[in-house]
Structures are given as structure tokens and as C-alpha cells.
Motif scaffolding. Structure first.
Motif, PDB file in Angstrom:
ATOM      1  N   THR B 185      35.473  36.347  40.976  1.00  0.00           N
ATOM      2  CA  THR B 185      35.143  35.725  39.689  1.00  0.00           C
ATOM      3  C   THR B 185      34.609  34.316  39.833  1.00  0.00           C
ATOM      4  O   THR B 185      34.252  33.682  38.848  1.00  0.00           O
ATOM      5  CB  THR B 185      36.400  35.670  38.786  1.00  0.00           C
ATOM      6  N   THR B 186      34.536  33.819  41.050  1.00  0.00           N
ATOM      7  CA  THR B 186      34.171  32.410  41.246  1.00  0.00           C
ATOM      8  C   THR B 186      32.800  32.078  40.670  1.00  0.00           C
ATOM      9  O   THR B 186      32.594  30.997  40.121  1.00  0.00           O
ATOM     10  CB  THR B 186      34.192  32.078  42.745  1.00  0.00           C
ATOM     11  N   ASP B 189      31.042  32.902  34.542  1.00  0.00           N
ATOM     12  CA  ASP B 189      31.534  32.053  33.452  1.00  0.00           C
ATOM     13  C   ASP B 189      33.016  32.298  33.229  1.00  0.00           C
ATOM     14  O   ASP B 189      33.519  33.390  33.498  1.00  0.00           O
ATOM     15  CB  ASP B 189      30.821  32.435  32.145  1.00  0.00           C
ATOM     16  N   VAL B 190      33.686  31.301  32.676  1.00  0.00           N
ATOM     17  CA  VAL B 190      35.129  31.413  32.504  1.00  0.00           C
ATOM     18  C   VAL B 190      35.504  32.618  31.624  1.00  0.00           C
ATOM     19  O   VAL B 190      36.426  33.363  31.943  1.00  0.00           O
ATOM     20  CB  VAL B 190      35.696  30.117  31.895  1.00  0.00           C
ATOM     21  N   THR B 191      34.751  32.825  30.538  1.00  0.00           N
ATOM     22  CA  THR B 191      35.091  33.947  29.654  1.00  0.00           C
ATOM     23  C   THR B 191      34.881  35.271  30.364  1.00  0.00           C
ATOM     24  O   THR B 191      35.683  36.194  30.237  1.00  0.00           O
ATOM     25  CB  THR B 191      34.216  33.919  28.389  1.00  0.00           C
ATOM     26  N   GLN B 193      35.032  35.678  33.582  1.00  0.00           N
ATOM     27  CA  GLN B 193      36.082  35.773  34.604  1.00  0.00           C
ATOM     28  C   GLN B 193      37.278  36.534  34.067  1.00  0.00           C
ATOM     29  O   GLN B 193      37.794  37.448  34.712  1.00  0.00           O
ATOM     30  CB  GLN B 193      36.561  34.373  35.014  1.00  0.00           C
ATOM     31  N   ALA B 194      37.712  36.144  32.871  1.00  0.00           N
ATOM     32  CA  ALA B 194      38.892  36.787  32.293  1.00  0.00           C
ATOM     33  C   ALA B 194      38.627  38.271  32.067  1.00  0.00           C
ATOM     34  O   ALA B 194      39.477  39.115  32.368  1.00  0.00           O
ATOM     35  CB  ALA B 194      39.256  36.104  30.973  1.00  0.00           C
ATOM     36  N   THR B 215      40.997  33.942  46.530  1.00  0.00           N
ATOM     37  CA  THR B 215      40.505  32.977  45.551  1.00  0.00           C
ATOM     38  C   THR B 215      40.982  31.592  45.938  1.00  0.00           C
ATOM     39  O   THR B 215      41.867  31.430  46.786  1.00  0.00           O
ATOM     40  CB  THR B 215      40.995  33.339  44.139  1.00  0.00           C
ATOM     41  N   ASN B 217      41.567  29.719  43.207  1.00  0.00           N
ATOM     42  CA  ASN B 217      41.944  29.377  41.846  1.00  0.00           C
ATOM     43  C   ASN B 217      43.374  29.841  41.576  1.00  0.00           C
ATOM     44  O   ASN B 217      43.646  31.033  41.504  1.00  0.00           O
ATOM     45  CB  ASN B 217      40.947  30.075  40.910  1.00  0.00           C
ATOM     46  N   VAL B 220      43.868  32.242  38.619  1.00  0.00           N
ATOM     47  CA  VAL B 220      43.576  33.658  38.841  1.00  0.00           C
ATOM     48  C   VAL B 220      44.794  34.340  39.456  1.00  0.00           C
ATOM     49  O   VAL B 220      45.182  35.448  39.063  1.00  0.00           O
ATOM     50  CB  VAL B 220      42.331  33.797  39.752  1.00  0.00           C
ATOM     51  N   GLU B 223      47.626  34.884  36.948  1.00  0.00           N
ATOM     52  CA  GLU B 223      47.355  35.913  35.959  1.00  0.00           C
ATOM     53  C   GLU B 223      47.357  37.300  36.580  1.00  0.00           C
ATOM     54  O   GLU B 223      47.694  38.279  35.943  1.00  0.00           O
ATOM     55  CB  GLU B 223      45.964  35.626  35.373  1.00  0.00           C
ATOM     56  N   THR B 261      46.869  21.442  39.681  1.00  0.00           N
ATOM     57  CA  THR B 261      46.308  22.393  38.719  1.00  0.00           C
ATOM     58  C   THR B 261      46.813  22.010  37.334  1.00  0.00           C
ATOM     59  O   THR B 261      48.011  21.777  37.182  1.00  0.00           O
ATOM     60  CB  THR B 261      46.802  23.821  39.053  1.00  0.00           C
TER      61      THR B 261
END
Lengths: 266, 328
Positions: B185-186, B189-191, B193-194, B215, B217, B220, B223, B261
Motif C-alpha cells: 500500500t506504500t 493514496d491513504v483512502t 490504502q485502507a 511495511t 508503516n 498498517v 490494523e 507514530t
């Protein structure tokens, strides 16, 4: 565009040679020797020292030039592509293969072609083989360079990750993405091959005299260059037209196929 | 870890030969993945997480890379000892992989249908028509609208998120038991990614596969993953269940990562940073590799490599002061 028109014109001459030619290109007519070019269906380009019809000889010469050019391009697109792809993909073979290519390219190309043609004996096939040996290393280089770029792209990695074998990766994922520079290169090789074939024929190492060839025509006409200059000028112009057309076409193809150049132009 | 592990990496050591000598990118890394589990591998750029994934897939650029030691057991078989042809059959069918860059991971000259069916037909003896039906099913599964039409699209006709969905469809088309997702997902876009993470989560439950997600992140990981391994300079610093690692990190590096973070709950204080940079793999510190940047360093840290200790069941840390509890 102009290049395409010029090249198409030469191709049309070669394809319709039997309709365009007023008579047999080898038929001699001693009483009709040295007729200069004039506005006439038959004598448009005049006749040569044996009274052979120059127009017939030019259009049949176009056949030979284009067939040899095509043969060289075909051999290049098979072996040049194969060797280039192997060298670019299997890194261990790259060094030895490219050094061999360097060695072949270090010879002056026409000298190498003359050597091979002389060793194999003059014929149209010899010319094709000799010229292919000269140009295949060049094609292989170009292909190798594009393979080196494409092989590092992520979709190649992705194909490998989905279990594709080497052959499949080369043929389906790498080669189709290397076509643009290859096509451009082949159009230039076509031009060089036409020119080099004329040189070989000029030196008597190309097609036998029974097949009309532009190079042979210049060679034979050379003796009469002061009295009957059209014997050398006409085939010379034919060679120039073909080579120039192919080169312009290659430039055009490059502009179309290479997106980087397009950006620079605006 | 009651279940038999699906993937078991044991003492993996991957080195790259360079002009200055061999560089160890992955040094003595071990972890297990049980069927149906999501393991997150988190770390900075250059910590060896992607090299670990490529080693598992057998896709290290060779040379200069090579696996110098260890075992990678997949269903009990050592992938490093498999003949090349058998390893190739494993890729795509038993182990799938998705990559970071969806924009360049699809071949621009073929339609997405060609590429999905290619994977299927490499591994299964089925006809073109049947493969196409499977391809459409897969596209539908990954949430591509009107897949009957989309299957004939070329990659440039799709957005980044759509292409990543296609990549997922390709990777999952032969129902692998293990999916390696290298920063999936790197680049998005953030949306998006989800959405992609939700999709992977749904597919993982539906198909019951295990996922190793790589990742940098932490969000990520929080979640998505069940367990997490934190890598630092080619070694695993800390490994454990996500809940524990986030609530009670014991390795100072993990604690440092977490405090750098942002947290959505409560006042947002100025984010902390970890001083210094990742050590060069050419000049690694002799003892604990994190020691030069560590706020809790003691003399013993520089003496030798800290042993990995089990802090709690399934929770391991490679820090001599781990048991004291890390408050970063």
C-alpha cells in the motif's frame, strides 16, 4: 513521412518490375548502345554500353537490393534478437558474447563483409550472409541494452513471482517491451545493407552479372563516365533514393516510437 | 504456536557481494508463520525486510545476492534445497507475491486478462476459455466493477488502486497458501490504502491463507497483522502478538518506532524521533546493533550480540534489558 513515400516508391518499382520494365534487363542491342535518357516510355533512362535498357535494369536491380536488404533484416531480427536477449537476460553469458561482438565490430564492416563474401564465393546469398554477420552484433547490442532496462522492471519480477520460466519471461514480458528501438535499428540496417550490397557488387563479390544490380551497373558504367555519365548517375541516384528514404523513415519511426524525444519536442 | 507452521524461516542469512566485500543484509533471522495467520514485518528502509521476502521467493538478484545460510521450510520442505524447476512451480501456486509499485508491476503491452490467465495457465492445465472465466471471477473477487469488460483493459487504462487489485487477483488466482505482500500500500493514496488492506483482510479470511506483510508503516501493522516482527539492521529486534507489541514494547527500538507514530487518541504531543541513522551494513557496531542510538544503553550492550529472550509466550526480544520493560 517523406522517407516512407520514397521507400514505398522503390518498393513499388521492385514489386511491379515486370510491368514497368519495357523489356528484358539482360537483352543486349548493340545498335542501341549509349542512348542518353530522354522523354520516352522505353528510353526514359537511356541504354548502356551493350544497349541494355537502363529502366529495366534499374527496376530489376531494385528487386535484388530490396531482397538482400530484407534478407539481412530478417536474419538480424532472428539471430540479433536471440543473441541480444540471451546476453541481456543471462548475465553470465553477457561478458563473453559482448566481447565477441566487440571483436566483430572492431573490423571495418565492409572489409569483413568483403572477406566473408570472398571466402564463400560471389552470389546473392553470400551477400546476405556476409552482411548479416556484419550487422548482427549491432542489433544484438541494441536488443541487449533494452533487455537490460526491461528485465529490471517490476512486472518482470512479478512474472517471476507468479512462476513464469525464463523462456516465457523473455518472449512475453521482455521482448515485446523492447520492440521500439529494435524496429528503428532494423530500418537503419536495411539502409546499410542496401548500400553495402552495392559496394559488394561494385567489387564483383555480390550477385553474378546475370542478375542486374545497382552496384554492378555503377562498376560497369564507370569506364564510360565521361562519355555516358548516366550509366553511373542513374543507379547512383537509385541507391541514394533508397538509402535516404530508409534513413528518413528510421528517423520518423524513432520519433513515433520513442516517447522521450516527443516530450523534448514539446 | 500449537499449529504446525506453514512457513518456518530458520537462521536465514542473506549476503550481497560488493566491491568492498560481502555485506550481510539479513543476519540470522528466524520466524514462523502458521496457516491463516498475518505476520507483519516492519522496519526502516534497508533493515532487510524486502530481502527477507525475496529470499523466501528465491527471487534475489543473483549475483550479487545469495542466501549464505539457514533454512526456509515451507510445509516442512526446505525451499533453498528445491530444484529450480520445482521452486518455479511453487511460485504463484503455493506462494504468491505482490509488490509495492502497482504502476509498473503490470506488463504494459498485454491486457490485464492476458496477465491473469497467464499465471493460471502456467500452473494449471486448463483451456484459454476456462482460464478467462477464472480471471473474471478473480477480478470480481478483488472488487473490480464490470469485470467482463475490464478484463480486456490495458494496464494504463486503470488507476493505481485498480492495478493493485489486479496484482492481488494475479497473485491469488491459484489460491496460494502464503502471500508475501511487499509494501502493498506504500505507493497508494491513504483512502485507497485502507480499501486494499480491507480487501486483503477479506480475501485472507475467505481463502484461509497466511500473509506476510512487509511495511514501514506501524499503522498498517496495527490494523492488519496478528503478529509483528520488528527488524533492525538485518536482525529481528522484537517479535510478538500485535497487541502486546503495541501496548508493552520491550525493545527500545520498537518503543522508539511507536513513539514516533502519531496517536489519534488524546492530545498529540510533539512526535519523538530516534536520534541517529541506521548503521551502515559495512560498519556494524560490534554488540547490539541499535546500541549507538539507544537511550537505555549500558556497557554490556556493546560487549556482544544480545540473546533473544522470550518475555512472554510468543513474545521475543533481542535486548539485554528487555525484562525491565521499555519506557521509551
Amino acid at each position: 513521412m517523406i522517407g516512407l513515400v520514397m521507400f514505398s516508391f522503390v518498393v513499388a518499382l521492385a514489386v511491379f518490375a515486370w510491368w514497368i520494365a519495357p523489356n528484358d534487363p539482360n537483352r543486349t542491342a548493340i545498335r542501341m548502345r549509349f542512348r542518353p535518357p530522354q522523354l520516352d516510355r522505353v528510353l526514359l533512362l537511356g541504354t548502356d554500353n551493350l544497349g541494355r535498357n537502363m529502366l529495366s535494369r534499374i527496376v530489376h536491380g531494385a528487386q535484388l537490393s530490396l531482397l538482400i536488404g530484407l534478407g539481412v533484416v530478417l536474419l538480424n531480427s532472428v539471430f540479433g534478437v536471440l543473441l541480444g536477449a540471451v546476453a541481456g537476460y543471462f548475465r553470465k553469458l553477457d561478458g563473453p558474447m559482448m566481447r565477441l561482438a566487440d571483436a566483430l565490430m572492431a573490423f571495418p564492416s565492409i572489409l569483413l563483409a568483403i572477406g566473408i563474401a570472398a571466402a564463400l564465393g560471389p552470389s546473392a546469398w553470400t551477400a546476405v550472409i556476409a552482411l548479416s554477420v556484419v550487422y548482427i552484433p549491432r542489433t544484438a547490442r541494441i536488443v541487449r541494452a533494452s533487455v537490460l532496462v526491461v528485465r529490471e522492471m517490476e512486472f518482470v519480477q512479478a512474472a517471476r513471482a507468479s512462476g513464469a520460466g525464463h523462456w516465457r519471461i523473455i518472449s512475453r514480458h521482455i521482448m515485446p517491451n523492447c520492440m521500439a528501438p529494435l524496429i528503428v535499428q532494423l530500418s537503419f540496417i536495411f539502409a546499410y545493407a542496401v548500400l553495402s550490397e552495392a559496394v559488394l557488387s561494385f567489387l564483383g563479390l555480390g550477385a553474378p552479372p546475370s542478375i542486374p544490380s545497382w552496384g554492378t551497373m555503377i562498376s560497369e558504367g564507370r569506364t564510360y563516365i565521361r562519355e555516358a555519365s548516366w550509366l553511373t548517375i542513374v543507379p547512383g541516384c537509385a541507391i541514394a533514393l533508397t538509402v535516404l528514404g530508409l534513413n528518413l523513415m528510421g528517423d520518423g519511426l524513432r520519433d513515433v516510437l520513442d516517447p522521450r524525444l516527443k516530450i523534448e519536442q514539446g | 504456536m500449537a499449529a504446525q507452521p506453514l512457513l518456518s524461516v530458520r537462521n536465514l542469512r542473506t549476503v550481497f557481494g560488493t566491491m568492498q566485500g560481502d555485506v550481510t543484509a539479513v543476519d540470522d533471522v528466524s520466524f514462523d508463520v502458521v496457516p491463516g495467520e498475518v505476520l507483519g514485518i516492519v522496519g526502516e528502509s534497508g533493515s532487510g525486510k524486502s530481502v527477507t521476502a525475496l529470499s523466501i521467493m528465491g527471487l534475489l538478484p543473483q549475483p550479487p545476492g545469495r542466501v549464505a545460510g539457514g533454512e526456509i521450510l515451507f510445509e516442512g520442505r526446505d525451499l533453498l534445497k528445491l530444484p529450480k524447476s520445482e521452486m518455479r512451480r511453487m511460485r504463484g501456486s503455493a506462494i504468491g507475491m505482490i509488490f509495492q509499485e502497482p504502476m509498473t508491476s503490470l506488463n504494459p503491452v498485454f491486457t490485464i486478462g492476458d496477465q491473469i490467465t497467464e499465471t493460471i495457465r502456467v500452473h494449471e492445465r486448463i483451456g484459454a476459455a476456462a482460464a478467462r472465466v477464472r480471471g473474471i471471477e478473480m477480478l470480481e473477487k478483488v472488487g473490480i466493477p464490470s469485470p467482463q469488460r475490464r478484463i480486456d483493459d490495458f494496464p494504463h487504462q486503470l488507476s493505481g488502486g485498480m492495478r493493485q487489485r489486479v496484482m492481488i487477483a494475479m497473485a491469488l488466482s491459484c489460491s496460494p497458501k502464503l502471500l508475501l505482500a511487499d509494501e502493498p500500500t506504500t505507493a497508494l493514496d491513504v483512502t485507497i490504502q485502507a480499501q486494499i488492506l480491507d480487501l486483503l483482510r477479506d480475501l485472507q479470511r475467505e481463502m484461509g491463507m497466511a500473509i506476510v506483510i512487509i511495511t514501514h508503516n506501524m499503522g498498517v501493522i496495527a490494523e492488519f497483522a496478528d503478529r509483528v516482527a520488528v527488524m533492525y539492521a538485518g536482525r529481528i529486534a522484537e517479535e510478538g502478538p500485535v497487541g502486546r507489541i503495541f501496548d508493552a514494547p520491550t525493545h527500545p527500538y520498537t518503543a522508539g518506532l511507536l513513539s514516533s507514530t502519531p496517536d489519534l487518541i488524546g492530545e498529540v504531543p510533539r512526535l519523538r524521533t530516534i536520534p541517529g541513522t541506521l548503521p551502515s551494513l559495512y560498519e556494524l557496531p560490534p554488540g547490539c546493533r541499535f546500541a549507538p542510538r539507544c537511550g537505555r544503553r549500558v556497557e554490556a550492550c556493546e560487549a556482544g550480540r544480545p540473546a533473544t529472550q522470550e518475555i512472554a509466550p510468543g513474545h521475543f526480544a533481542a535486548c539485554i534489558r528487555a525484562r525491565e520493560g521499555a519506557s521509551a
